[in-house]
Design a protein around this motif. Structure first.
Motif, PDB file in Angstrom:
ATOM      1  N   ASN A  34       6.313 104.570  -5.581  1.00 37.88           N
ATOM      2  CA  ASN A  34       5.786 105.748  -4.887  1.00 37.88           C
ATOM      3  C   ASN A  34       4.990 106.650  -5.822  1.00 37.88           C
ATOM      4  OD1 ASN A  34       6.901 105.734  -2.027  1.00 37.88           O
ATOM      5  ND2 ASN A  34       8.749 105.391  -3.225  1.00 37.88           N
ATOM      6  N   ARG A  37       1.609 104.234  -6.751  1.00 37.87           N
ATOM      7  CA  ARG A  37       0.694 103.965  -5.633  1.00 37.87           C
ATOM      8  C   ARG A  37       0.804 105.041  -4.562  1.00 37.87           C
ATOM      9  NH1 ARG A  37       2.877  98.369  -4.544  1.00 37.87           N
ATOM     10  NH2 ARG A  37       3.765  98.438  -6.564  1.00 37.87           N
ATOM     11  N   ARG A  38      -0.276 105.751  -4.372  1.00 30.86           N
ATOM     12  CA  ARG A  38      -0.315 106.811  -3.350  1.00 30.86           C
ATOM     13  C   ARG A  38      -0.009 106.237  -1.963  1.00 30.86           C
ATOM     14  NH1 ARG A  38      -1.950 111.746  -1.695  1.00 30.86           N
ATOM     15  NH2 ARG A  38      -3.476 111.932  -0.043  1.00 30.86           N
ATOM     16  N   SER A  39      -0.456 105.020  -1.689  1.00 33.76           N
ATOM     17  CA  SER A  39      -0.218 104.411  -0.378  1.00 33.76           C
ATOM     18  C   SER A  39       1.284 104.269  -0.108  1.00 33.76           C
ATOM     19  CB  SER A  39      -0.909 103.054  -0.274  1.00 33.76           C
ATOM     20  OG  SER A  39      -0.389 102.148  -1.236  1.00 33.76           O
ATOM     21  N   GLN A  40       2.056 103.963  -1.143  1.00 32.32           N
ATOM     22  CA  GLN A  40       3.516 103.851  -0.980  1.00 32.32           C
ATOM     23  C   GLN A  40       4.125 105.216  -0.662  1.00 32.32           C
ATOM     24  OE1 GLN A  40       3.679 100.329  -0.648  1.00 32.32           O
ATOM     25  NE2 GLN A  40       5.723 100.870  -1.316  1.00 32.32           N
ATOM     26  N   MET A  42       2.594 107.667   0.839  1.00 30.82           N
ATOM     27  CA  MET A  42       2.199 107.994   2.216  1.00 30.82           C
ATOM     28  C   MET A  42       3.053 107.216   3.224  1.00 30.82           C
ATOM     29  SD  MET A  42       0.000 110.384   2.101  1.00 30.82           S
ATOM     30  CE  MET A  42       0.869 110.993   0.687  1.00 30.82           C
ATOM     31  N   GLU A  43       3.376 105.980   2.879  1.00 34.30           N
ATOM     32  CA  GLU A  43       4.251 105.176   3.743  1.00 34.30           C
ATOM     33  C   GLU A  43       5.645 105.811   3.819  1.00 34.30           C
ATOM     34  OE1 GLU A  43       6.214 100.794   3.470  1.00 34.30           O
ATOM     35  OE2 GLU A  43       4.048 100.897   3.110  1.00 34.30           O
ATOM     36  N   GLU A  46       5.459 108.789   6.081  1.00 30.05           N
ATOM     37  CA  GLU A  46       5.478 108.376   7.493  1.00 30.05           C
ATOM     38  C   GLU A  46       6.890 107.991   7.928  1.00 30.05           C
ATOM     39  OE1 GLU A  46       2.557 105.254   7.699  1.00 30.05           O
ATOM     40  OE2 GLU A  46       0.946 106.628   7.082  1.00 30.05           O
TER      41      GLU A  46
END
Length: 135
Positions: A34, A37-40, A42-43, A46
């Motif tokens: 987390n 990776r920014r995507s992690q 953001m996941e 969510e």
């Protein structure tokens, strides 16, 4: 048997150090993706939103970076009771508002329970005398 008991009694700090390494490394391992990776992140945000957490992005950042910083504090033995108390709160929230709310089994809750009870143990025992000290 008395020699064995005496040996382990005089080396309790090593047992606490072993627990600290386990808790700290597991916390670090659980959040490093987390952080990297920014995507992690953001996941995760969510995921928190799906469970009704307020301000899910802020909640995700606070949870992730608290776990990261506390992991380093726990492994090093620095201010371990502060770090442990923060992790007790973090995992009580996770267990109450995610795992129990989701109807998870004890097996599914075991990783969070291990972090909760490990943190509770460190809250009561302190660092065990083995710490990283600046020279």
């Amino acid at each position: 048997m008395k020699k064995i008991d005496s040996y382990f009694d005089s080396h309790k700090g090593i047992g606490i150090l072993i627990l600290r390494i386990f808790i700290g490394v597991r916390l670090f391992y659980g959040v490093i993706d987390n952080v990297i990776r920014r995507s992690q992140l953001m996941e995760f945000s969510e995921f928190l939103a799906a469970f009704g957490f307020p301000f899910p992005i802020i909640s995700a950042v606070v949870s992730v970076y608290s776990q990261l910083i506390c992991a380093l504090m726990i492994v090093s033995g620095y201010q371990i009771r502060i770090a442990s108390s923060l992790m007790v709160i973090n995992f009580l929230v996770a267990l109450t508002f995610v795992h129990i709310a989701n109807g998870d089994s004890i097996e599914q809750m075991t990783p969070a329970l291990a972090m909760l009870f490990g943190s509770l143990t460190l809250l009561f025992t302190g660092n065990g005398g083995w710490t990283m000290k600046a020279s």
